[in-house]
Design a protein around this motif. Structure first.
Motif, PDB file in Angstrom:
ATOM      1  N   UNK A 185      -6.166 -66.656  -0.085  1.00 51.71           N
ATOM      2  CA  UNK A 185      -6.259 -67.045   1.321  1.00 51.71           C
ATOM      3  C   UNK A 185      -5.090 -66.432   2.084  1.00 51.71           C
ATOM      4  N   UNK A 186      -5.407 -65.578   3.027  1.00 50.76           N
ATOM      5  CA  UNK A 186      -4.391 -64.913   3.852  1.00 50.76           C
ATOM      6  C   UNK A 186      -4.551 -65.318   5.306  1.00 50.76           C
ATOM      7  N   UNK A 187      -3.489 -65.120   6.063  1.00 51.57           N
ATOM      8  CA  UNK A 187      -3.513 -65.417   7.494  1.00 51.57           C
ATOM      9  C   UNK A 187      -4.072 -66.823   7.752  1.00 51.57           C
ATOM     10  N   UNK A 244     -13.876 -67.505   7.538  1.00 56.05           N
ATOM     11  CA  UNK A 244     -12.822 -67.040   6.632  1.00 56.05           C
ATOM     12  C   UNK A 244     -13.002 -65.585   6.233  1.00 56.05           C
ATOM     13  N   UNK A 245     -14.090 -64.976   6.675  1.00 55.74           N
ATOM     14  CA  UNK A 245     -14.302 -63.564   6.339  1.00 55.74           C
ATOM     15  C   UNK A 245     -13.158 -62.716   6.893  1.00 55.74           C
ATOM     16  N   UNK A 246     -12.701 -61.780   6.088  1.00 59.74           N
ATOM     17  CA  UNK A 246     -11.571 -60.950   6.475  1.00 59.74           C
ATOM     18  C   UNK A 246     -10.230 -61.571   6.149  1.00 59.74           C
ATOM     19  N   UNK A 247     -10.228 -62.854   5.795  1.00 61.37           N
ATOM     20  CA  UNK A 247      -8.972 -63.540   5.452  1.00 61.37           C
ATOM     21  C   UNK A 247      -8.966 -64.031   4.009  1.00 61.37           C
ATOM     22  N   UNK A 248     -10.101 -64.451   3.504  1.00 55.64           N
ATOM     23  CA  UNK A 248     -10.207 -65.010   2.156  1.00 55.64           C
ATOM     24  C   UNK A 248     -10.994 -64.063   1.266  1.00 55.64           C
ATOM     25  N   UNK A 249     -10.639 -64.025   0.012  1.00 50.66           N
ATOM     26  CA  UNK A 249     -11.414 -63.311  -0.992  1.00 50.66           C
ATOM     27  C   UNK A 249     -11.508 -64.164  -2.252  1.00 50.66           C
ATOM     28  N   UNK A 250     -12.566 -63.925  -3.010  1.00 49.41           N
ATOM     29  CA  UNK A 250     -12.773 -64.640  -4.265  1.00 49.41           C
ATOM     30  C   UNK A 250     -12.933 -63.615  -5.374  1.00 49.41           C
ATOM     31  N   UNK A 251     -12.178 -63.779  -6.432  1.00 53.04           N
ATOM     32  CA  UNK A 251     -12.307 -62.908  -7.595  1.00 53.04           C
ATOM     33  C   UNK A 251     -12.304 -63.781  -8.839  1.00 53.04           C
ATOM     34  N   UNK A 304     -19.885 -61.701  -3.481  1.00 50.03           N
ATOM     35  CA  UNK A 304     -19.373 -62.969  -2.999  1.00 50.03           C
ATOM     36  C   UNK A 304     -19.981 -63.294  -1.644  1.00 50.03           C
ATOM     37  N   UNK A 305     -20.113 -64.568  -1.388  1.00 54.33           N
ATOM     38  CA  UNK A 305     -20.518 -65.058  -0.081  1.00 54.33           C
ATOM     39  C   UNK A 305     -19.334 -65.799   0.511  1.00 54.33           C
ATOM     40  N   UNK A 306     -19.026 -65.552   1.751  1.00 55.76           N
ATOM     41  CA  UNK A 306     -17.921 -66.225   2.418  1.00 55.76           C
ATOM     42  C   UNK A 306     -18.374 -66.772   3.757  1.00 55.76           C
ATOM     43  N   UNK A 307     -17.841 -67.929   4.093  1.00 55.54           N
ATOM     44  CA  UNK A 307     -18.104 -68.534   5.390  1.00 55.54           C
ATOM     45  C   UNK A 307     -17.570 -67.610   6.478  1.00 55.54           C
ATOM     46  N   UNK A 308     -18.278 -67.541   7.617  1.00 57.26           N
ATOM     47  CA  UNK A 308     -17.880 -66.618   8.685  1.00 57.26           C
ATOM     48  C   UNK A 308     -16.435 -66.834   9.126  1.00 57.26           C
TER      49      UNK A 308
END
Length: 136
Positions: A88-90, A67-74, A61-65
């Motif tokens: 989406x957390x925090x 949201x890294x550490x807060x969002x995940x995609x599965x 997965x690629x994540x915007x900086x």
């Protein structure tokens, strides 16, 4: 013909969590990269992240900086689900906007549709979006 439907948005307090779903019908999502995008009022649509379809299992997965550490995609490729999730957390007030999922466009280049791209123009099927509001 593939149709995408997002769900799971809502109003949440800062620090809260939401899980957005992108459900596909009329076609499989399993062989395509799926992107998540956000559009805030008065701003351009931006990519939040994307999950590729390179391997049998999830990702990469690629994540915007931001949201890294807060969002995940599965993704769940089971034929009965055929869904990609954005956890989406925090959450922060800056995360407010309309969230869209989209399928990577097949361009004729071998397997290119399996890889993520940040340009919204590289995606050809879009859902209608789901609203996320982060506010106290």
């Amino acid at each position: 013909q593939l149709k995408l439907v997002e769900s799971g948005g809502g109003l949440v307090q800062p620090g809260g969590s939401l899980r957005l779903s992108c459900a596909g019908s009329g076609g499989s999502l399993g062989n395509y990269a799926i992107g998540w995008f956000r559009q805030a009022p008065g701003k351009e649509r931006e990519q939040i992240g994307c999950i590729s379809a390179i391997s049998r299992r999830d990702g990469p997965t690629d994540l915007r900086d931001s949201v890294k550490g807060r969002f995940t995609i599965v993704r769940d490729n089971d034929k009965n689900k055929n869904t990609v999730y954005l956890q989406m957390n925090n959450l922060e007030p800056e995360d407010t906007g309309t969230y869209y999922c989209a399928r990577r466009r097949a361009t004729g280049v071998y397997n290119e549709h399996r890889f993520c791209a940040s340009d919204p123009g590289m995606y050809d099927v879009w859902g209608r979006g789901t609203q996320v509001t982060v506010s106290s």
